[in-house]
Design a protein around this motif. Structure first.
Motif, PDB file in Angstrom:
ATOM      1  N   GLY A  90      50.487  -2.449  20.737  1.00 48.58           N
ATOM      2  CA  GLY A  90      51.046  -1.641  19.380  1.00 48.58           C
ATOM      3  C   GLY A  90      51.863  -0.331  20.035  1.00 48.58           C
ATOM      4  O   GLY A  90      51.940  -0.093  21.027  1.00 48.58           O
ATOM      5  N   PHE A  91      52.651   0.391  18.949  1.00 49.20           N
ATOM      6  CA  PHE A  91      53.438   1.391  19.193  1.00 49.20           C
ATOM      7  C   PHE A  91      53.593   2.121  18.172  1.00 49.20           C
ATOM      8  O   PHE A  91      53.031   1.919  16.901  1.00 49.20           O
ATOM      9  N   GLY A  92      54.264   3.419  18.316  1.00 50.84           N
ATOM     10  CA  GLY A  92      54.414   4.454  17.071  1.00 50.84           C
ATOM     11  C   GLY A  92      55.876   5.048  17.156  1.00 50.84           C
ATOM     12  O   GLY A  92      56.213   4.898  18.156  1.00 50.84           O
ATOM     13  N   GLN A 104      62.577  -1.136  12.585  1.00 48.75           N
ATOM     14  CA  GLN A 104      61.476  -0.516  13.521  1.00 48.75           C
ATOM     15  C   GLN A 104      60.265  -0.356  13.037  1.00 48.75           C
ATOM     16  O   GLN A 104      59.337  -0.758  13.484  1.00 48.75           O
ATOM     17  N   GLN A 105      60.217   0.470  11.987  1.00 44.85           N
ATOM     18  CA  GLN A 105      59.079   0.798  11.421  1.00 44.85           C
ATOM     19  C   GLN A 105      58.288  -0.475  10.774  1.00 44.85           C
ATOM     20  O   GLN A 105      57.089  -0.597  10.881  1.00 44.85           O
ATOM     21  N   MET A 108      56.754  -2.291  13.573  1.00 43.22           N
ATOM     22  CA  MET A 108      55.407  -1.532  14.104  1.00 43.22           C
ATOM     23  C   MET A 108      54.333  -2.242  13.037  1.00 43.22           C
ATOM     24  O   MET A 108      53.323  -2.398  13.524  1.00 43.22           O
ATOM     25  N   ASN A 112      51.116  -3.737  15.038  1.00 48.20           N
ATOM     26  CA  ASN A 112      50.079  -2.987  15.099  1.00 48.20           C
ATOM     27  C   ASN A 112      48.967  -3.696  14.024  1.00 48.20           C
ATOM     28  O   ASN A 112      47.767  -3.738  14.315  1.00 48.20           O
ATOM     29  N   TYR A 152      52.626   4.844  11.405  1.00 40.09           N
ATOM     30  CA  TYR A 152      51.902   4.646  12.444  1.00 40.09           C
ATOM     31  C   TYR A 152      50.500   4.891  11.928  1.00 40.09           C
ATOM     32  O   TYR A 152      49.405   4.257  12.240  1.00 40.09           O
ATOM     33  N   THR A 155      48.898   2.333   9.834  1.00 39.58           N
ATOM     34  CA  THR A 155      48.605   1.107  10.656  1.00 39.58           C
ATOM     35  C   THR A 155      47.295   1.129  11.241  1.00 39.58           C
ATOM     36  O   THR A 155      46.383   0.138  11.262  1.00 39.58           O
ATOM     37  N   ALA A 193      57.290   6.824  20.997  1.00 40.25           N
ATOM     38  CA  ALA A 193      56.877   7.307  19.750  1.00 40.25           C
ATOM     39  C   ALA A 193      58.220   8.405  19.440  1.00 40.25           C
ATOM     40  O   ALA A 193      58.407   8.722  18.151  1.00 40.25           O
TER      41      ALA A 193
END
Length: 259
Positions: A90-92, A104-105, A108, A112, A152, A155, A193
């Protein structure tokens, strides 16, 4: 007979890397999944050098279309069966949602939430068959609204809710299901992030190795939620007594300082 394995996503760095070390140290044969093959190979060497079972390496970008299906096919082709699933990938992204890149969002959300859910549903039968476990890496952010990292935080709220529901659904099958909810952890996650840790992060921070150990131990004793560190454990308790409007304002102020 298929070999039983622990599948760990996002295993090449940070919490995922430390989780791989902890599971291997306790005798689990791990399937290590991440984008960077060279880092997975280094981790595998480290695990073997420490006396752990030789891991299976499957380089895979889980954000790519069809990646989860390909990963599942690869596991079947290698005659492996997942008895423990660790959803860590996962990433933020930090910043005001309308100012951040929309694609990009959405990516995510896909990684996620969608990927974690897909992996859980695909391997649930195997986990149930072996009376194994599922460890989902969420965040203390799951308990909070997140202005400044809105998508983020949302999620991770999904991950916590989904984990608790799966725990209830799979309890009678003898499956352990745990949500690991750390605070800020010094890893490459923060750089990706796009925020700079402040004093709040210093108070809440727990080392990745300690987070991984707490997550492993929590799953083994079948805890519902693992909150590594005293300050992190205090947050859900304090939230019961603080008005939501004040929580929103406080999180927004913290995120402004980070960006």
């Amino acid at each position: 007979m298929a070999a039983r394995v622990t599948l760990i996503t996002g295993a090449s760095s940070g919490i995922g890397l430390e989780l791989a070390k902890v599971f291997a140290a306790h005798g689990h044969t791990c399937v290590l999944v991440a984008r960077r093959a060279e880092l997975l190979a280094e981790l595998a060497d480290t695990i073997v050098a420490a006396g752990g079972p030789e891991p299976v390496i499957i380089p895979c970008d889980l954000a790519a279309a069809g990646a989860v299906a390909k990963l599942a096919d690869e596991i079947v082709a290698r005659d492996l069966e997942v008895d423990i699933l660790v959803n860590n990938a996962g990433f933020g992204l930090a910043g005001v949602a309308r100012s951040l890149d929309r694609e990009q969002q959405l990516a995510m959300i896909d990684l996620n939430i969608r990927t974690l859910t897909d992996l859980t549903l695909r391997f649930s039968d195997s986990v149930v068959r072996h009376r194994g476990g599922i460890l989902n890496v969420a965040s203390v952010a799951a308990f909070l609204p997140g202005p400044g990292m809105a998508v983020y935080y949302a999620t991770k709220a999904f991950v916590l809710s989904f984990t608790e529901a799966q725990r209830a659904e799979l309890r009678k099958a003898g499956v352990r299901v745990t949500a690991l909810c750390p605070g800020p952890v010094p890893t490459g996650f923060q750089a990706r992030a796009g925020f700079v840790p402040g004093m709040d992060s210093k108070v809440l921070t727990v080392a990745a190795a300690d987070v991984a150990r707490a997550g492993y131990e929590g799953l083994m004793v079948n805890r519902q939620v693992v909150l590594p560190g005293f300050a992190v454990r205090a947050i859900p308790v304090l939230l019961r007594f603080i008005p939501r409007a004040l929580v929103l304002a406080a999180v927004a102020k913290v995120q402004q300082r980070r960006s």
